[in-house]
Every structure is written in structure tokens, then in C-alpha cells.
Motif scaffolding. Sequence first.
Motif, PDB file in Angstrom:
ATOM      1  N   GLU A   1       4.776   5.040  -2.865  1.00 36.81           N
ATOM      2  CA  GLU A   1       5.565   4.049  -2.125  1.00 36.81           C
ATOM      3  C   GLU A   1       7.023   4.206  -2.554  1.00 36.81           C
ATOM      4  O   GLU A   1       7.428   3.756  -3.623  1.00 36.81           O
ATOM      5  CB  GLU A   1       5.069   2.633  -2.388  1.00 36.81           C
ATOM      6  CG  GLU A   1       5.718   1.603  -1.476  1.00 36.81           C
ATOM      7  CD  GLU A   1       5.102   0.229  -1.596  1.00 36.81           C
ATOM      8  OE1 GLU A   1       5.754  -0.649  -2.194  1.00 36.81           O
ATOM      9  OE2 GLU A   1       3.961   0.050  -1.123  1.00 36.81           O
TER      10      GLU A   1
ATOM     11  N   LYS B   1       3.791  -0.226   5.397  1.00 30.90           N
ATOM     12  CA  LYS B   1       3.396  -1.213   4.403  1.00 30.90           C
ATOM     13  C   LYS B   1       2.795  -2.430   5.099  1.00 30.90           C
ATOM     14  O   LYS B   1       3.436  -3.038   5.952  1.00 30.90           O
ATOM     15  CB  LYS B   1       4.593  -1.628   3.547  1.00 30.90           C
ATOM     16  CG  LYS B   1       4.194  -2.459   2.338  1.00 30.90           C
ATOM     17  CD  LYS B   1       5.358  -2.685   1.399  1.00 30.90           C
ATOM     18  CE  LYS B   1       4.909  -3.440   0.163  1.00 30.90           C
ATOM     19  NZ  LYS B   1       6.021  -3.674  -0.773  1.00 30.90           N
TER      20      LYS B   1
ATOM     21  N   SER C   1      10.431   0.134   2.197  1.00 31.02           N
ATOM     22  CA  SER C   1       9.277   0.821   1.598  1.00 31.02           C
ATOM     23  C   SER C   1       8.742   1.862   2.569  1.00 31.02           C
ATOM     24  O   SER C   1       8.456   1.548   3.727  1.00 31.02           O
ATOM     25  CB  SER C   1       8.170  -0.185   1.264  1.00 31.02           C
ATOM     26  OG  SER C   1       8.646  -1.195   0.414  1.00 31.02           O
TER      27      SER C   1
ATOM     28  N   ASN D   1       5.273  -6.543   6.650  1.00 31.18           N
ATOM     29  CA  ASN D   1       6.569  -5.918   6.390  1.00 31.18           C
ATOM     30  C   ASN D   1       7.586  -6.172   7.498  1.00 31.18           C
ATOM     31  O   ASN D   1       8.789  -6.091   7.272  1.00 31.18           O
ATOM     32  CB  ASN D   1       6.419  -4.417   6.131  1.00 31.18           C
ATOM     33  CG  ASN D   1       6.004  -3.632   7.365  1.00 31.18           C
ATOM     34  OD1 ASN D   1       5.374  -4.184   8.277  1.00 31.18           O
ATOM     35  ND2 ASN D   1       6.328  -2.355   7.404  1.00 31.18           N
TER      36      ASN D   1
END
Length: 295
Positions: A83, A109, A61, A113
Amino acid sequence: ELGWPESVPYLDSPPSPLEFYREWVSPNKPCIIRNAISHWPALKKWTSAYLREVVGAKVVSVAVTPNGYADAVFRDRFVMPEERQMPFMDFLDIVEKKVTSPNVFYVQKQCSNLTKEFPELVCDVQPDIPWMSEALGKKPDAVNFWLGESAAVTSLHKDHYENLYCVVSGEKYFLLHPPSDRPFIPYELYQPATYQVSEDGSFEIVDEKTADKVPWIPLDPLNPNLELYPEYAQAKPLQCTVKAGEMLYLPSLWFHHVQQSHGCIAVNYWYDMEYDLKYSYYQLLDCLTKAVKML
């Protein structure tokens, strides 16, 4: 007057859990800790070549914006980034300027993450900071991995976490405000929206029509509009640079605005704050600030 330092102090080594809680967490004071992560393999290993080899083409992401501001006020909206799911090596191509783009890319993120999207890298750092976990009697709620361009900026905000922010390479530039500056920091309610890419490649701002309005800070502390927000002139920001190998303890409820050197890599640990008397005092200050503005 409340005991805040005029600059962020340095510690040459991590304190004991009891000392850290007594001297820093309990009084809600920031500090920069040297030699807290010097044993991490990441400090030497996390080169671009290594990240390409270990993470490679894995899809991750990435926050993409036209201006570098994600989760920030823009044109009377609270705008969140697009995103984008993309191969990590393609993201590195952009950061290394092997591929040019008019947009700004940032791996940021904030849902742990590191452990969820980059588990291959956890062995090069730590799943938690043992002395902090002992001091607080809990493990972190999230461990986050940050890598992005210098144009990526984090707008002024606060978090309900005790934050240990560790810079692996490059530098992070923090502007901080203690919670006691809340009366001088403006909040307004904004319609939430998201950047979306149009067919021609340009960005459009699309409202999240079913979402509630978001309270956010419209002020840029690097270039404050004192005509609109004259109270901010009474605030007392602290500025500090966190260099590679250093750790910033950012206490809960401290306002912070963040910039970075290009390609800076960092890992941070979010420990949930205690909702104790400090939190009650902050809520009281927040309510009094809102009440005064209604008079």
C-alpha cells in the motif's frame, strides 16, 4: 434448478425500493441496471484532466503489485499488495503511460476511500443510492473509488455486502458464481503475507507472522486446474460486462472475479447484508462442504 438465470438480466431503469427488494435482494439475484446513474456529473466530468485539477498532488493510497494480483494466492501465501502513499497525479502518469513501471498500480482501498481520500469527488456522484437505502432501511457502510490498469485483477472471492457497482468510464468484466456453487469452489488456509519493495526495486513477499491463516480460493476461474480441483467442472459461472453508465447489483455471498479495461473508473456502494435465513443456509452449505471433504 434454484432459479439462477443463465445470464445476468438487464433493467432499463431503477425499480422502486419495494420492487427491488422483492424481485432482486430477497431472492439474491444479480442484475445490471441501466439509467441508474445517468444523472451523475461524473459521467462527463471525470476525465484525466479534471481528476488532475481536482485531486492533483494530493497523496492517496495505491495498491502496487508485481503481477496485478492483490489479495490473492501466490506461492502458497495469501499475498496482499504494497500500500503505497503517492501523489495522485504521479499515479495518473503511470496509468496514462507517461511514466513506465514494471509493476501494476490500482486505486482500490476498500475502506470508503471515496469519502475519506477523495471527498472532492463525492459531489459528482452520490453519497448513497436513495432507492437502495430505502429498500434496505440503511445507508451504505462504505463507498469506494476504483481506478487502475487493465493488468489489475481481483481474484475470486465473496463479500458479506449487497453491492451496487457503478462504472463511470471504461468497462468491468465480472465472472460470477451463485452461493449454491460453494461445494464446487475450493477454499484452503494460507499464511498471510504482503508485497514489500526491496532496495533494488524488486518485490519480496514478507509473512505477517502474528496474523491468523486466511481462508481463500486458490483457483483461477479463467484457467481452472481441473486436475487439482475436479469439482469445479460442475460449477456454473455467469459472465457479464458492465459498461460506462451501468450499475451491477451484486448480491451478498455471490463469488466474483473481476477484470477491467485500462483506466476504468468505478464507484461502488457496500450495504451490509442481513444475517437472516439466507445466511444460515449458506453457512450450512459451507459446513456440509467442509465435512464431506474430511470423509
